[in-house]
Design an enzyme around this catalytic site. Structure first.
Site, PDB file in Angstrom:
ATOM      1  N   LYS A 190       0.835  -1.210   0.000  1.00 50.14           N
ATOM      2  CA  LYS A 190       0.000   0.000   0.000  1.00 50.14           C
ATOM      3  C   LYS A 190       0.863   1.250   0.000  1.00 50.14           C
ATOM      4  O   LYS A 190       0.532   2.248  -0.645  1.00 50.14           O
ATOM      5  CB  LYS A 190      -0.944   0.014   1.204  1.00 50.14           C
ATOM      6  CG  LYS A 190      -2.105  -0.951   1.066  1.00 50.14           C
ATOM      7  CD  LYS A 190      -3.159  -0.683   2.134  1.00 50.14           C
ATOM      8  CE  LYS A 190      -4.339  -1.635   1.965  1.00 50.14           C
ATOM      9  NZ  LYS A 190      -5.297  -1.510   3.090  1.00 50.14           N
ATOM     10  N   LYS A 232      -8.126 -11.167  -9.704  1.00 50.01           N
ATOM     11  CA  LYS A 232      -9.242 -11.221  -8.774  1.00 50.01           C
ATOM     12  C   LYS A 232     -10.208 -10.061  -9.020  1.00 50.01           C
ATOM     13  O   LYS A 232      -9.767  -8.936  -9.241  1.00 50.01           O
ATOM     14  CB  LYS A 232      -8.665 -11.114  -7.355  1.00 50.01           C
ATOM     15  CG  LYS A 232      -9.530 -11.601  -6.246  1.00 50.01           C
ATOM     16  CD  LYS A 232      -8.864 -11.327  -4.898  1.00 50.01           C
ATOM     17  CE  LYS A 232      -9.095  -9.884  -4.482  1.00 50.01           C
ATOM     18  NZ  LYS A 232      -9.152  -9.642  -3.039  1.00 50.01           N
ATOM     19  N   LYS A 283     -12.519  -3.934  -6.310  1.00 52.16           N
ATOM     20  CA  LYS A 283     -13.002  -2.571  -6.530  1.00 52.16           C
ATOM     21  C   LYS A 283     -11.979  -1.746  -7.292  1.00 52.16           C
ATOM     22  O   LYS A 283     -12.327  -0.765  -7.924  1.00 52.16           O
ATOM     23  CB  LYS A 283     -13.381  -1.897  -5.211  1.00 52.16           C
ATOM     24  CG  LYS A 283     -12.268  -1.826  -4.182  1.00 52.16           C
ATOM     25  CD  LYS A 283     -12.739  -1.106  -2.935  1.00 52.16           C
ATOM     26  CE  LYS A 283     -11.725  -1.212  -1.812  1.00 52.16           C
ATOM     27  NZ  LYS A 283     -11.859  -2.485  -1.063  1.00 52.16           N
TER      28      LYS A 283
HETATM   29  P1  ADP Z   1     -11.430  -5.613  -2.831  1.00 52.90           P
HETATM   30  O1  ADP Z   1     -10.517  -6.707  -3.313  1.00 52.90           O
HETATM   31  O2  ADP Z   1     -12.486  -5.265  -3.802  1.00 52.90           O
HETATM   32  O3  ADP Z   1     -10.645  -4.421  -2.344  1.00 52.90           O
HETATM   33  P2  ADP Z   1     -11.565  -6.310  -0.106  1.00 52.90           P
HETATM   34  O4  ADP Z   1     -10.129  -6.628  -0.190  1.00 52.90           O
HETATM   35  O5  ADP Z   1     -11.999  -5.124   0.649  1.00 52.90           O
HETATM   36  O6  ADP Z   1     -12.169  -6.231  -1.577  1.00 52.90           O
HETATM   37  O7  ADP Z   1     -12.286  -7.614   0.457  1.00 52.90           O
HETATM   38  C1  ADP Z   1     -13.424  -7.628   1.286  1.00 52.90           C
HETATM   39  C2  ADP Z   1     -13.860  -9.077   1.441  1.00 52.90           C
HETATM   40  O8  ADP Z   1     -14.313  -9.605   0.196  1.00 52.90           O
HETATM   41  C3  ADP Z   1     -12.755 -10.025   1.889  1.00 52.90           C
HETATM   42  O9  ADP Z   1     -13.332 -10.990   2.753  1.00 52.90           O
HETATM   43  C4  ADP Z   1     -12.275 -10.672   0.622  1.00 52.90           C
HETATM   44  O10 ADP Z   1     -11.727 -11.951   0.841  1.00 52.90           O
HETATM   45  C5  ADP Z   1     -13.568 -10.756  -0.183  1.00 52.90           C
HETATM   46  N1  ADP Z   1     -13.281 -10.650  -1.614  1.00 52.90           N
HETATM   47  C6  ADP Z   1     -12.871  -9.547  -2.256  1.00 52.90           C
HETATM   48  N2  ADP Z   1     -12.724  -9.769  -3.569  1.00 52.90           N
HETATM   49  C7  ADP Z   1     -13.049 -11.075  -3.766  1.00 52.90           C
HETATM   50  C8  ADP Z   1     -13.106 -11.926  -4.914  1.00 52.90           C
HETATM   51  N3  ADP Z   1     -12.799 -11.459  -6.115  1.00 52.90           N
HETATM   52  N4  ADP Z   1     -13.502 -13.201  -4.756  1.00 52.90           N
HETATM   53  C9  ADP Z   1     -13.822 -13.677  -3.542  1.00 52.90           C
HETATM   54  N5  ADP Z   1     -13.803 -12.927  -2.421  1.00 52.90           N
HETATM   55  C10 ADP Z   1     -13.421 -11.644  -2.511  1.00 52.90           C
HETATM   56 NA    NA Z   2      -8.300  -5.755  -1.489  1.00 51.82          NA
END
Ligand code: ADP
Ligand code: NA
Length: 330
Positions: A114, A197, A200
């Site tokens: 980050k 993956k 957002k």
């Molecule tokens: P992002 O990757 O969009 O920033 P976060 O890291 O804030 O999302 O993740 C929030 C929750 O959602 C976590 O529990 C994470 O494991 C799950 N998560 C995020 N993206 C995925 C994905 N593509 N597939 C499965 N679970 C996900």
């Molecule tokens: Na993330």
């Protein structure tokens, strides 16, 4: 016997939660309510470790809470609250910070990532101590199980180390939590870049389905998902990541198995698969969106639910904090 305590949280962000958050996390949160004692948090204190616009953050915090509820989090069976509403989180974090080695914290790879992403200006002490706050979140509630993705595994290890360290220095106080790897933890990939993956921070807005997207937009995104030049609907994440992702989404949303779906689409084109998938995803997401909007349009009801959650959480957290303060000599 008491149900095992589970803690989990997501950061509020300017964008809506997406299908990956829903299928990878929220669906599991909802299932855990049956036989666990779940604590679900909107972690706004964590969110400000990177720059935020206050008005956007405020709205996102409420929307994220509304989305938890709309996805099926039950405010009676789960403790649902906003992190900044329960003061003990920052108070315990201070104490834990004094037990965290500077070198130990410096080894956290998410901080390094980050820091590189946001630059020197945005690399704050808050970003550095983020994992200590996360340890506080977890340890305040006697959490036994923490559903974690790969990116949080190192932070959970730190939490375990801090719990054990406090216990050995000041007497048995904290439960040392374990990682919970859900049996069917779906990992959803970007519709445009199926090796990445779904996130957002997707490079194209068409790569992710937001829970607030309207049905037409969802259908369009799924229909334009990147696949491959073959015509065979076959589950092969290595050679056919786009199709494998669509099948994974389909299976997770409907509860059907991959072989069943392969058989159903045997000899049919990708168009049919996408059309049907768009339908099942819309059927699942549309009510969540509608309920979220309803909650957002009724601020008093959302406030009531969040105040109730904060009160339940604070009662437990304050008890832990009182013990901690006493043990350290306050
Ligand atoms: P992002 O990757 O969009 O920033 P976060 O890291 O804030 O999302 O993740 C929030 C929750 O959602 C976590 O529990 C994470 O494991 C799950 N998560 C995020 N993206 C995925 C994905 N593509 N597939 C499965 N679970 C996900
Ligand atoms: Na993330």
């Amino acid at each position: 016997t008491a149900r095992p305590v589970v803690f989990s949280g997501m950061q509020p962000s300017g964008d809506s939660l997406h299908l990956g958050n829903y299928l990878g996390a929220l669906v599991n949160w909802v299932a855990l309510q049956d036989d666990h004692d779940p604590i679900y948090c909107v972690v706004d204190l964590h969110a400000i470790t990177v720059p935020q616009d206050p008005a956007v953050l405020h709205e996102a915090t409420r929307r994220t809470a509304a989305q938890y509820l709309a996805a099926g989090v039950d405010p009676e069976r789960a403790t649902l609250f906003v992190q900044s509403h329960v003061l003990a989180h920052t108070e315990l974090a201070w104490v834990l910070g004094t037990l965290t080695g500077f070198g130990e914290a410096s080894r956290m790879t998410q901080f390094k990532d980050k820091s590189a992403r946001y630059g020197a200006e945005a690399t704050t002490v808050g970003l550095f101590t983020y994992p200590v706050l996360m340890a506080s979140d977890i340890l305040l509630y006697g959490t036994q199980l923490v559903p974690v993705g790969d990116d949080q595994r190192q932070h959970l290890e730190l939490t375990r180390d801090l719990a054990a360290r406090f216990n050995s220095r000041f007497g048995e106080t904290f439960v040392v939590p374990e990682a919970l790897i859900p049996k069917e933890s779906a990992r959803i990939y970007d519709l445009q870049e199926p090796n990445t993956k779904m996130s957002k921070s997707a490079s194209s807005p068409n790569g992710l389905v937001n829970l607030m997207d309207d049905p037409k937009v969802i259908a369009k995104k799924i229909k334009s998902a990147v696949t491959d030049n073959e015509r065979e609907v076959r589950y092969d994440p290595q050679a056919k990541p786009g199709i494998a992702n669509l099948l994974d989404i389909y299976a997770t949303v409907t509860g059907r198995t991959i072989p069943e779906l392969e058989a159903e689409y045997d000899g049919r084109g990708y168009g049919d698969l996408k059309k049907d998938l768009a339908e099942v995803v819309v059927d699942r997401v549309a009510p969540i969106r509608a309920r979220t909007l309803e909650l957002m349009e009724d601020p008093a009801e959302l406030d009531r639910l969040l105040a109730m959650g904060a009160e339940k959480a604070a009662e437990r957290a304050d008890r832990t904090l009182a013990t901690v303060y006493e043990r350290v000599g306050f």
